[in-house]
Design a protein around this motif. Structure first.
Motif, PDB file in Angstrom:
ATOM      1  N   GLY A 268       0.797  -1.210   0.000  1.00 41.85           N
ATOM      2  CA  GLY A 268       0.000   0.000   0.000  1.00 41.85           C
ATOM      3  C   GLY A 268       0.831   1.262   0.000  1.00 41.85           C
ATOM      4  N   PRO A 269       0.173   2.439   0.011  1.00 45.09           N
ATOM      5  CA  PRO A 269       0.880   3.730  -0.057  1.00 45.09           C
ATOM      6  C   PRO A 269       1.851   3.961   1.086  1.00 45.09           C
ATOM      7  N   ASP A 270       1.627   3.342   2.222  1.00 41.88           N
ATOM      8  CA  ASP A 270       2.537   3.476   3.360  1.00 41.88           C
ATOM      9  C   ASP A 270       3.494   2.292   3.457  1.00 41.88           C
ATOM     10  N   ASP A 271       3.683   1.597   2.314  1.00 37.36           N
ATOM     11  CA  ASP A 271       4.600   0.456   2.200  1.00 37.36           C
ATOM     12  C   ASP A 271       4.174  -0.729   3.063  1.00 37.36           C
ATOM     13  N   GLN A 272       2.882  -0.825   3.360  1.00 40.58           N
ATOM     14  CA  GLN A 272       2.379  -1.956   4.119  1.00 40.58           C
ATOM     15  C   GLN A 272       2.009  -3.096   3.172  1.00 40.58           C
ATOM     16  N   LEU A 273       2.369  -4.326   3.542  1.00 43.06           N
ATOM     17  CA  LEU A 273       2.038  -5.488   2.723  1.00 43.06           C
ATOM     18  C   LEU A 273       0.535  -5.735   2.797  1.00 43.06           C
ATOM     19  N   LEU A 274      -0.136  -5.706   1.637  1.00 39.81           N
ATOM     20  CA  LEU A 274      -1.577  -5.918   1.587  1.00 39.81           C
ATOM     21  C   LEU A 274      -1.937  -7.338   1.163  1.00 39.81           C
ATOM     22  N   LEU A 275      -1.124  -7.934   0.288  1.00 34.84           N
ATOM     23  CA  LEU A 275      -1.432  -9.277  -0.209  1.00 34.84           C
ATOM     24  C   LEU A 275      -0.183  -9.895  -0.811  1.00 34.84           C
ATOM     25  N   ALA A 276       0.032 -11.177  -0.515  1.00 37.25           N
ATOM     26  CA  ALA A 276       1.093 -11.964  -1.145  1.00 37.25           C
ATOM     27  C   ALA A 276       0.438 -13.144  -1.848  1.00 37.25           C
ATOM     28  N   VAL A 277       0.671 -13.269  -3.151  1.00 36.42           N
ATOM     29  CA  VAL A 277       0.080 -14.326  -3.970  1.00 36.42           C
ATOM     30  C   VAL A 277       1.160 -15.339  -4.314  1.00 36.42           C
ATOM     31  N   GLU A 278       0.898 -16.603  -4.000  1.00 36.25           N
ATOM     32  CA  GLU A 278       1.866 -17.670  -4.243  1.00 36.25           C
ATOM     33  C   GLU A 278       1.764 -18.196  -5.677  1.00 36.25           C
ATOM     34  N   ALA A 279       2.820 -18.839  -6.139  1.00 32.59           N
ATOM     35  CA  ALA A 279       2.819 -19.460  -7.458  1.00 32.59           C
ATOM     36  C   ALA A 279       1.733 -20.522  -7.531  1.00 32.59           C
ATOM     37  N   GLY A 280       1.077 -20.598  -8.694  1.00 31.28           N
ATOM     38  CA  GLY A 280       0.035 -21.596  -8.907  1.00 31.28           C
ATOM     39  C   GLY A 280      -1.338 -21.178  -8.431  1.00 31.28           C
ATOM     40  N   SER A 281      -1.502 -19.936  -7.982  1.00 31.70           N
ATOM     41  CA  SER A 281      -2.802 -19.473  -7.492  1.00 31.70           C
ATOM     42  C   SER A 281      -3.793 -19.315  -8.644  1.00 31.70           C
ATOM     43  N   ALA A 283      -6.887 -17.864 -11.014  1.00 34.22           N
ATOM     44  CA  ALA A 283      -7.280 -16.572 -11.542  1.00 34.22           C
ATOM     45  C   ALA A 283      -8.489 -16.049 -10.777  1.00 34.22           C
ATOM     46  N   GLY A 284      -8.666 -14.718 -10.811  1.00 34.40           N
ATOM     47  CA  GLY A 284      -9.848 -14.135 -10.188  1.00 34.40           C
ATOM     48  C   GLY A 284      -9.540 -12.820  -9.502  1.00 34.40           C
ATOM     49  N   PRO A 285     -10.586 -12.179  -8.968  1.00 35.94           N
ATOM     50  CA  PRO A 285     -10.359 -10.941  -8.218  1.00 35.94           C
ATOM     51  C   PRO A 285      -9.574 -11.207  -6.947  1.00 35.94           C
ATOM     52  N   LEU A 286      -8.766 -10.229  -6.542  1.00 36.94           N
ATOM     53  CA  LEU A 286      -7.902 -10.395  -5.372  1.00 36.94           C
ATOM     54  C   LEU A 286      -8.436  -9.595  -4.187  1.00 36.94           C
ATOM     55  N   SER A 287      -8.184 -10.100  -3.013  1.00 35.22           N
ATOM     56  CA  SER A 287      -8.620  -9.425  -1.787  1.00 35.22           C
ATOM     57  C   SER A 287      -7.552  -8.421  -1.350  1.00 35.22           C
ATOM     58  N   VAL A 288      -7.460  -7.324  -2.097  1.00 32.29           N
ATOM     59  CA  VAL A 288      -6.568  -6.221  -1.752  1.00 32.29           C
ATOM     60  C   VAL A 288      -7.416  -5.194  -1.018  1.00 32.29           C
ATOM     61  N   ILE A 289      -7.303  -5.147   0.301  1.00 28.65           N
ATOM     62  CA  ILE A 289      -8.217  -4.359   1.120  1.00 28.65           C
ATOM     63  C   ILE A 289      -7.468  -3.239   1.827  1.00 28.65           C
ATOM     64  N   LEU A 290      -7.751  -2.015   1.416  1.00 29.09           N
ATOM     65  CA  LEU A 290      -7.253  -0.839   2.105  1.00 29.09           C
ATOM     66  C   LEU A 290      -8.275   0.259   1.861  1.00 29.09           C
ATOM     67  N   CYS A 291      -9.231   0.367   2.767  1.00 27.99           N
ATOM     68  CA  CYS A 291     -10.349   1.300   2.601  1.00 27.99           C
ATOM     69  C   CYS A 291      -9.914   2.722   2.937  1.00 27.99           C
ATOM     70  N   ALA A 292     -10.515   3.686   2.234  1.00 29.70           N
ATOM     71  CA  ALA A 292     -10.234   5.094   2.496  1.00 29.70           C
ATOM     72  C   ALA A 292     -10.702   5.457   3.895  1.00 29.70           C
ATOM     73  N   GLU A 293      -9.981   6.319   4.538  1.00 31.24           N
ATOM     74  CA  GLU A 293     -10.331   6.734   5.901  1.00 31.24           C
ATOM     75  C   GLU A 293     -11.448   7.774   5.878  1.00 31.24           C
TER      76      GLU A 293
END
Length: 293
Positions: A268-281, A283-293
């Motif tokens: 994310g914008p503050d260099d926080q890890l939001l999601l790590a996807v492993e090999a072989g995962s 296809a589809g939408p990803l759960s990248v969650i960082l809601c606006a304050e």
């Protein structure tokens, strides 16, 4: 190049979707055809879900037949939460015998169909709603596109590379995203760039802002021209994507991993890890969650 996918398709088609065998002589024992559908979202219809407005949302799509000659199909829905809980599957339409068939399914209908959902506030950013057909063959065999835990059936996933058919739909639940610059660290263990939804190339990691494809990133490969601005590194590379102020929805879509070699991390914008996807995962939408304050 990596043409082993053709062999994989032939084996999968014979092993599951056609039960074929030889009795050892010249005659071939009878076979039974399988079936797979092709689901298409209607142009202009929602491709993702905003939790706060879901109750008034219409999800419009149609179901057609891609392969096979089934007696009928049931349209099923499955809900997977960001925490990994599974609701369903439930049947929304049973015993359909004509193709294609159009659907307009309201958010209110989805909420009432799943006993675990009471109001739109039960939908959390990162949840995923699935629609898929379950086909019934002439002998009563039922063929499922997804397993009961929401994972892709192995052989259905294999067929997902044919003619750009879509065998199930995924609607990601989202919130207004935090604006800023996001960083993606990309890897390919074989060292020949990304092969995603194509044996030699394919699409990159896609970012849809308010329903429109806005940015796309990935590692270039030496086999084909890549249809987006890729990073010219075969094994490891970094890309950045920007979400501006005022965006209501951000959906990250991963096209897949043809050979089980692709992995990446999203920060994310503050260099926080939001999601790590492993090999072989899948296809589809990803759960990248960082809601606006």
């Amino acid at each position: 190049m990596k043409n082993i996918k053709i062999i994989t398709f032939i084996l999968a088609f014979c092993a599951i979707n056609i039960a074929c065998e030889n009795d050892g002589g010249d005659s071939v024992i009878g076979y039974k055809n399988g079936a797979l559908g092709n689901l298409t979202i209607v142009d202009g219809s929602a491709t993702s879900i905003i939790n706060t407005t879901f109750a008034t949302l219409n999800l419009e799509f149609n179901v057609d037949l891609a392969i096979g000659n089934p007696n009928s199909y049931d349209l099923r829905a499955l809900y997977k939460t960001v925490n990994g809980d599974i609701y369903g599957p439930i049947t929304l339409d049973a015993g359909v015998t004509t193709f294609p068939k159009d659907y307009v399914i309201t958010g209110a209908e989805v909420i009432s169909a799943f006993s675990e959902l009471s109001t739109p506030t039960d939908l959390m950013a990162g949840d995923i709603l699935y629609f898929y057909p379950a086909f019934t063959l002439s002998d009563g065999t039922v063929l499922e596109t997804l397993t009961s835990d929401g994972s892709t059936n192995y052989y259905a996933a294999d067929f997902n590379q044919i003619d750009n058919n879509t065998y199930f739909l995924q609607y990601a639940v989202s919130c207004a995203p935090q604006p800023g610059t996001y960083r993606v660290e990309m890897h390919d263990s074989y060292g020949d760039g990304w092969q995603t939804n194509d044996a030699n190339g394919g699409n990159g990691l896609q970012l849809f802002l308010d329903g429109v494809l806005d940015q796309e990133v990935g590692l270039c490969n030496p086999y084909v021209d890549v249809p987006y601005d890729c990073v010219d590194e075969p094994s490891n590379g970094t890309a950045t994507l920007t979400i501006p102020n005022g965006v209501e929805t951000a959906v990250w879509f991963y096209p897949g991993d043809e050979y089980g070699e692709i992995s990446f991390e999203i920060y994310g914008p503050d260099d926080q890890l939001l999601l790590a996807v492993e090999a072989g995962s899948d296809a589809g939408p990803l759960s990248v969650i960082l809601c606006a304050e």
